[in-house]
Write an enzyme that holds these catalytic residues in place. Structure first.
Site, PDB file in Angstrom:
ATOM      1  N   HIS A 156      -6.415 -11.270  -0.473  1.00  0.00           N
ATOM      2  CA  HIS A 156      -5.890  -9.742  -0.145  1.00  0.00           C
ATOM      3  C   HIS A 156      -7.349  -8.849  -0.239  1.00  0.00           C
ATOM      4  CE1 HIS A 156      -4.026  -6.138  -0.945  1.00  0.00           C
ATOM      5  NE2 HIS A 156      -2.644  -6.681  -0.698  1.00  0.00           N
TER       6      HIS A 156
ATOM      7  N   GLY B 142      -0.586   0.736   1.283  1.00  0.00           N
ATOM      8  CA  GLY B 142      -0.260   1.922   0.381  1.00  0.00           C
ATOM      9  C   GLY B 142      -0.490   3.287   0.840  1.00  0.00           C
TER      10      GLY B 142
ATOM     11  N   LYS C 136       1.183  -6.769  -7.068  1.00  0.00           N
ATOM     12  CA  LYS C 136      -0.066  -6.548  -7.411  1.00  0.00           C
ATOM     13  C   LYS C 136      -0.021  -6.128  -9.138  1.00  0.00           C
ATOM     14  CE  LYS C 136      -0.450  -4.242  -3.142  1.00  0.00           C
ATOM     15  NZ  LYS C 136      -0.785  -3.210  -2.152  1.00  0.00           N
TER      16      LYS C 136
ATOM     17  N   SER D 179       2.406  -0.940   4.399  1.00  0.00           N
ATOM     18  CA  SER D 179       3.423   0.249   4.502  1.00  0.00           C
ATOM     19  C   SER D 179       4.641  -0.223   4.925  1.00  0.00           C
ATOM     20  CB  SER D 179       2.592   1.703   5.059  1.00  0.00           C
ATOM     21  OG  SER D 179       1.768   1.953   4.114  1.00  0.00           O
TER      22      SER D 179
ATOM     23  N   GLU E 153      -7.674  -6.106  -1.392  1.00  0.00           N
ATOM     24  CA  GLU E 153      -7.920  -5.432  -2.720  1.00  0.00           C
ATOM     25  C   GLU E 153      -8.794  -6.377  -3.464  1.00  0.00           C
ATOM     26  OE1 GLU E 153      -3.909  -4.411  -3.855  1.00  0.00           O
ATOM     27  OE2 GLU E 153      -4.001  -3.070  -2.345  1.00  0.00           O
TER      28      GLU E 153
ATOM     29  N   ASN F 255       4.634  -8.362  -3.121  1.00  0.00           N
ATOM     30  CA  ASN F 255       3.448  -8.445  -3.757  1.00  0.00           C
ATOM     31  C   ASN F 255       3.541  -7.234  -4.758  1.00  0.00           C
ATOM     32  OD1 ASN F 255       0.767  -8.329  -4.619  1.00  0.00           O
ATOM     33  ND2 ASN F 255      -0.024  -7.745  -2.746  1.00  0.00           N
TER      34      ASN F 255
ATOM     35  N   GLU G  26      -2.962  -7.582   7.451  1.00  0.00           N
ATOM     36  CA  GLU G  26      -2.768  -6.431   6.692  1.00  0.00           C
ATOM     37  C   GLU G  26      -3.931  -5.428   6.937  1.00  0.00           C
ATOM     38  OE1 GLU G  26      -0.343  -7.033   3.049  1.00  0.00           O
ATOM     39  OE2 GLU G  26      -2.191  -7.460   2.412  1.00  0.00           O
TER      40      GLU G  26
END
Ligand code: PGA
Length: 246
Positions: free
Chosen positions: A91, A167, A10, A206, A93, A8, A161
């Site tokens: 996702h 991250g 991003k 991660s 985010e 991904n 996730e």
């Protein structure tokens, strides 16, 4: 089940990095017992599918409609038109930054299924929800409300996730991953019967070349959704290597 490893990217990557995509594509050929894809910024998908037509590329979101007056949005049909075969939906985010709700993800998933894309629906708890002991309830509610019944006839995966792992360099304990993936599998079997037993459940947050073997070895972990460690061949190929050795 073959492992499925998806990068991904991003909001990273410009045309000069298509060469790096080439390094990933070339390296991935060494691990042909692993399914691999890259979900790119929309602006890079056409260049990537033109240069590497045999590889799997995807987007990171789509609109619920096929076309229309939705400034700035991209539809599933448009992703398909430029050669994408995958799309990430829901996702965390996007759930945070664009305030996407389960109902939005649900509608987008129906559209992506109709376009014939392989859909990766993301679920995951926040740190506060984990600390409050709500992890399983949160995940099961996200699955119930984001995953449409119509996906029974489509190709799709679930990505677990944990929001706090994305991250951050932090990953759940192996036993914690096993528990959540087991609960996701039970939900999928209950909803989709035998087909639910073979829906890939990816772990994301991660994951990298150092921890991939341990995480991918957990029961019901069928692959990974990789952010930071998918941006270069140097970081991504070790994840594919680990997957190929399981
Ligand atoms: P990360 O991102 O690997 O950089 O933690 C994963 C993701 O957000 O899909």
């Amino acid at each position: 089940m073959r492992k499925l490893i998806v990068g991904n990217w991003k909001m990273n990557g410009v045309l000069t990095q298509v060469d790096e995509i080439g390094n990933i594509v070339k390296g991935a050929q060494l691990y042909d017992n692993v399914d691999c894809g890259l979900c790119l910024p929309a602006t890079l998908i056409y260049a990537a599918t033109q240069r590497f037509p045999a590889f799997h590329f995807g987007g990171q979101d789509c609109h619920k409609d096929v076309k229309g007056a939705h400034t700035g949005c991209v539809s599933a049909a448009m992703l398909k038109d430029v050669g994408a075969g995958l799309v990430i939906l829901g996702h965390s985010e996007r759930r945070a930054d664009q305030h996407e709700k389960n109902a939005d993800v649900h509608a987008k998933a129906i559209a992506a299924g109709e376009a014939g894309l392989h859909i990766i629906i993301c679920v995951g708890e926040t740190e506060a929800q984990r600390e409050a002991g709500q992890t399983e309830d949160v995940i099961l509610a996200q699955l119930s409300d984001s995953v449409p019944d119509t996906l029974a006839g489509s190709k799709f995966s679930i990505a677990y996730e944990p929001v706090w792992a994305i991250g951050s360099g932090k990953v759940p304990l192996i036993e914690e991953i096993a528990t959540v993936h087991g609960a996701i599998r039970a939900h999928l079997k209950q909803r989709f019967g035998d087909a639910g037993a073979v829906v890939p459940i990816l772990y994301g947050g991660s994951m990298n070349g150092d921890n991939a073997a341990a995480i991918l070895g957990v029961p019901n972990v069928d692959g990974g959704l990789i952010g930071g460690a998918s941006l270069t061949a140097e970081k991504f190929l070790p994840v594919l290597k680990a997957a190929s050795q399981l």
